[in-house]
Every structure is written in C-alpha cells, then in structure tokens.
Design an enzyme around this catalytic site. Sequence first.
Site, short mmCIF file in Angstrom:
data_model
loop_
_atom_site.label_atom_id
_atom_site.label_comp_id
_atom_site.label_asym_id
_atom_site.label_seq_id
_atom_site.Cartn_x
_atom_site.Cartn_y
_atom_site.Cartn_z
N GLU A 1 70.99 57.94 43.64
CA GLU A 1 71.09 59.25 44.49
C GLU A 1 71.00 60.41 43.24
O GLU A 1 72.16 60.70 42.83
CB GLU A 1 72.19 59.44 45.38
N GLY B 1 74.92 51.65 42.97
CA GLY B 1 74.65 53.14 42.95
C GLY B 1 75.83 53.82 43.83
O GLY B 1 76.77 53.77 43.78
N GLY B 2 75.12 54.61 44.84
CA GLY B 2 76.22 55.67 45.45
C GLY B 2 76.30 56.91 44.95
O GLY B 2 75.99 57.10 43.74
N TRP B 3 76.71 57.84 45.73
CA TRP B 3 77.01 59.21 45.31
C TRP B 3 77.76 59.44 44.08
O TRP B 3 77.36 60.02 43.24
CB TRP B 3 77.57 60.10 46.48
N TYR C 1 71.58 61.15 57.44
CA TYR C 1 72.91 61.98 57.61
C TYR C 1 73.27 62.89 56.79
O TYR C 1 72.33 62.99 55.72
CB TYR C 1 74.08 61.00 58.06
#
Length: 505
Positions: A157, A114-116, A222
């Site tokens: 995400e 995944g990831g942004w 973050y």
Amino acid sequence: MAVVLCLLLIFALMAPSLDGQILGGPMHGKAVVCYVASWAAYRPNDGQFTLDNLQPALCTHLVYSFAGLNETTFTIKSLDPWQDLEKDYGKAGYKRIVALKERYPHLKVTIAIGGWNEGSERYSKMASSPETRKTFINSVMIFLNQYKFDGLDLDWEYPSKRGGKPDDKANYVSLVKELKEAFEPKSLILTAALGAGKETMESAYDLSKLSRYLDLIHMMCYDYHGTWDGVVGPNAPLRGLDNEDVLSVEYTVKYMISQGVSPYKLVLGLPMYGRTFVLNDASTKRLQFGVTPVESAGFKGPYTREAGFMGYNEICAEVSNKSSPWEYHWHEGSATAYLRDGARVISYDDPRAIAAKVKFAVDNNLGGLMVWSIDTDDFRGHCGIDDRTFKDFTDRYNRMVNDPLLQEALKTLKLGDEARNLHRGTAYSLTDGRLELRLPQPQLSNYQLMQTVNAATTLALEEKRILDEMSRVNRDNEIVQTLSGCSRPERSLALVSLLIYKLFF
Ligand SMILES: *[C@@H]1O[C@H](CO)[C@@H](O)[C@H](O)[C@H]1NC(C)=O
Ligand SMILES: *[C@@H]1O[C@H](CO)[C@@H](O)[C@H](O)[C@H]1NC(C)=O
C-alpha cells in the site's frame, strides 16, 4: 439390554467422529475471501478474536494478515513471531490456520504480505531490480513450502505512493509476473489487495497487465470517506453522492473493468467496520453526507481502540443496548447505514448495505466478495437478526411478481417446486404457477454479516437468472412487434436471419 448397550457403544464411537467430521463451505460458487487480522487476538474482552472463534464454513479463502518484508535482506518474515510461529511456546498461528483445511477441505489458506503499517518504501526498493525481486521470490517459495500456505496475497500500500517512486507501477507488474511464473508449476495462488480510490488506481497499477497474472484481485472498497475529509461521509458508498463523485464502489468496479480487468477475477471488498465522526455542531438538525462539518478525530470503539474506526461487533454492542441513544438511518443515495447520537455519527455497512453490494457484484459477474476483516463481524452473536437485511430483495420481488413478462419467463426458466428447492436451499420457487420467494434463514446465531454475504449471494444469483430471462422474453417480444410491421417475405427473411444469429451467437 444388549440393544441399549450396542446403541450406547455406537454413540460413543460416533462422538469423536462427529467432532472430526469433514465440513463444507459456501455452495453458491462465488469466492468469499476472508481476511483474518492476527492482532485481533490482543483485543480486550469480547473483542478478542483467535482462530478458535473462526467459522471456516463461511469462507472459501482465508487470508492470514500480515507478514512483513525484511528491508535489508528483502525476504518475507513473520511480523509477530509469538502469534505466528510455534517456537518458544508461540501461538502457532500459521500452523493452526493451515490445519483448518483438514476439517474444511474446500478452504484455500493464503498469507498476506504488507498492509498499511508496513508502508510502501521497502516494497519499492525490493521491486526495483531483478536481483532483489528474485531474492524476495525465493524467500516466498521457501516460506510457503515451510508453512504449507496455498499462496500469497500482495498488500503493498501502494506502489508509487507513500514514499514509493513512479517506477513502482512497472516494477509491480514485473514482481507479479515473476511471482506468477514461480507459482504456476506448484499451483500456488497469487492474489493482491488493491486500493480503490481513483487516484490510487490510476497512479499505482497497470491494471490490464496485473489482471493477466493475478488469480484474484481483492478490491479494498472502503475508507472512501472518514474524518480526513473534514465532513461526515459514508465509509463505503455503493453509489457516489452525485454524478461526478468518483469515490464509490460503483465507480471503482466500472473503472477496473474499463481498464481491461476480467470481471471474474475481481473480488469486491466489503468492510466489517464503520467510520466514526464527531459533528462540530451537535444541534445540527439535518445531517448531510459530504456537507456537515466534523472534528478532526472520530471516537474509538472499546475493542479496536482506534479513533475514527469501529468494528461491526462494536457497533452491534452499541445498538443492541436497550437503553441505546443511537438513532438508525438508511442513506438511500449511497446505500449505506448510519447511526446518530447528538454529535456522534457512525457510517457503516449494516446487513442491508452488505446485501446491496453483493447484488451489485453478482449483477456485474464479479468473481466474488472479500471481507476486511472477519474478526470484527458479530462473531459472538450479540446482534440478533436484522429484519431489514433482505428488504430490497423483497421489494424487487413484490414489483416483479405481477409483471406479465415474469409469467412468460417462468415457462422457460424451469424453476423447481418448493418442496425440492427447500431441500437445496433455493430461495425462489414455483408454487401453483406463481413465483414464491422464501428468504434464507440464518444458520448460525452469530456472524450476521458473513451469513448475509453468503445468503445474499445465493439470492442475487437466482434473482439475476429470473431477471435475465425476463429481459430475454422482452427482447423477443420487441422483435416480434417490429416484424409485425413488415411484409410477409421481409418477415420470413428476418426470421431466418434471426434464427441463424441465435444458432451461432
Ligand atoms: C533481517 O534479516 C537479517 C538476516 O537474517 C537479520 O539479521 C535482521 O535482524 C533482520 N531485520 C529485521 C528488521 O527483522
Ligand atoms: C447501555 O447504555 C447506557 C446508556 O448509554 C449505558 O449507561 C450502559 O452502561 C449501557 N449498557 C451496556 C451493557 O453497555
């Protein structure tokens, strides 16, 4: 002569074995999860990070980022076959990162999917039916077995957001549950990276259920603030800017625990980067987080080349320049650092900020720390040593060292003497009945933030043991004081009850 020859022979034989020796990892017992961004290999000059730059002794877990999802077949796939795979003279990233376990047997190596940039939609579709989930899980089992990863990290995400749908929240739980059922017989690790914003935590996750099936939960603590706010702010504040502020590490962790997440499964994410801003008015005298207006885009770093983002290694390069125009500031409210040069501002986690968050994680009995991502730490060693790193630990030591409660606590604590503790790398010891604090010395000339994570974990664990004993002594003293107001039979009865209570609870 024969002796010299023998010695030479022995050294010659030892050389390759030293090279191939088995090396250890962190000894403090908390998880240190290190994400590795595979695309860091494409950064220019000193920013280029390959697996050869990795120092696996600093981490307990490595997470190779990212694999992707084929949106027509719903199977896991490499996003960068040249970097990840061996075929066609590729860089064989999967094979090389897993091979690190031979020299570092303490390591667990997993892969994140995944990831942004992968977005949410294809994951939403995959998770929406038992059949497509099954297809995905089967592909994951084959993939993990093929490349010998120890498990999977889900980085969707985010469920129900960015093109997802409301059902995602329940479907995500089904996906995680079914993955866990497939993983358990093979002892594979299942973890997930979760968004830390209040709105995301509420709409994307059924936290108590996820906590049941996930081995570790990596909180992405973050990106709380950035140029998108229109005002300057801390990237990753430990505490909110006021009592109502829900965008802080403290709020995220308290919220997770209040929703039934087991603290020991929670892993606190630490940014190895900062957020950059350009003030609307360069002549602004007093900069205020959450107030001072900024331009719509921040500036870029020379290696990561992304507006509004700067790796700690890039920040370091700026600061270590002797003719540097940057002025360092510590923002006590959020426990973060920032740099300023006229209109330009960088808010970031310096070693002191990292140490403060490690203490927070330890005090809340969390499972450990995570870093995003190890490839923007000062892995080339340009930063040097930061004298401020353990300032807050020394301040607390100075406050407690003359506390009468400490003297009482030391009687029952059984701290070792300095000579023995030095050997074990312990920070606090007893010398002539007095508590001494010996700050951990850097073991490497690079990786300043990662070294801080590990050293601060040891410090915080030992400090907590001392402080916990002091509060126990304090509680007992209060009980004795309360009892002194009672009659003799009352006192005996109370003492017996207390004794029974202590025996059983
Ligand atoms: C998805 O998988 C199919 C079947 O293997 C393949 O033909 C297709 O090119 C893949 N799509 C992507 C975007 O990788
Ligand atoms: C150091 O900073 C000065 C002033 O901003 C700049 O001119 C110089 O190129 C920098 N040196 C390095 C090595 O980055």
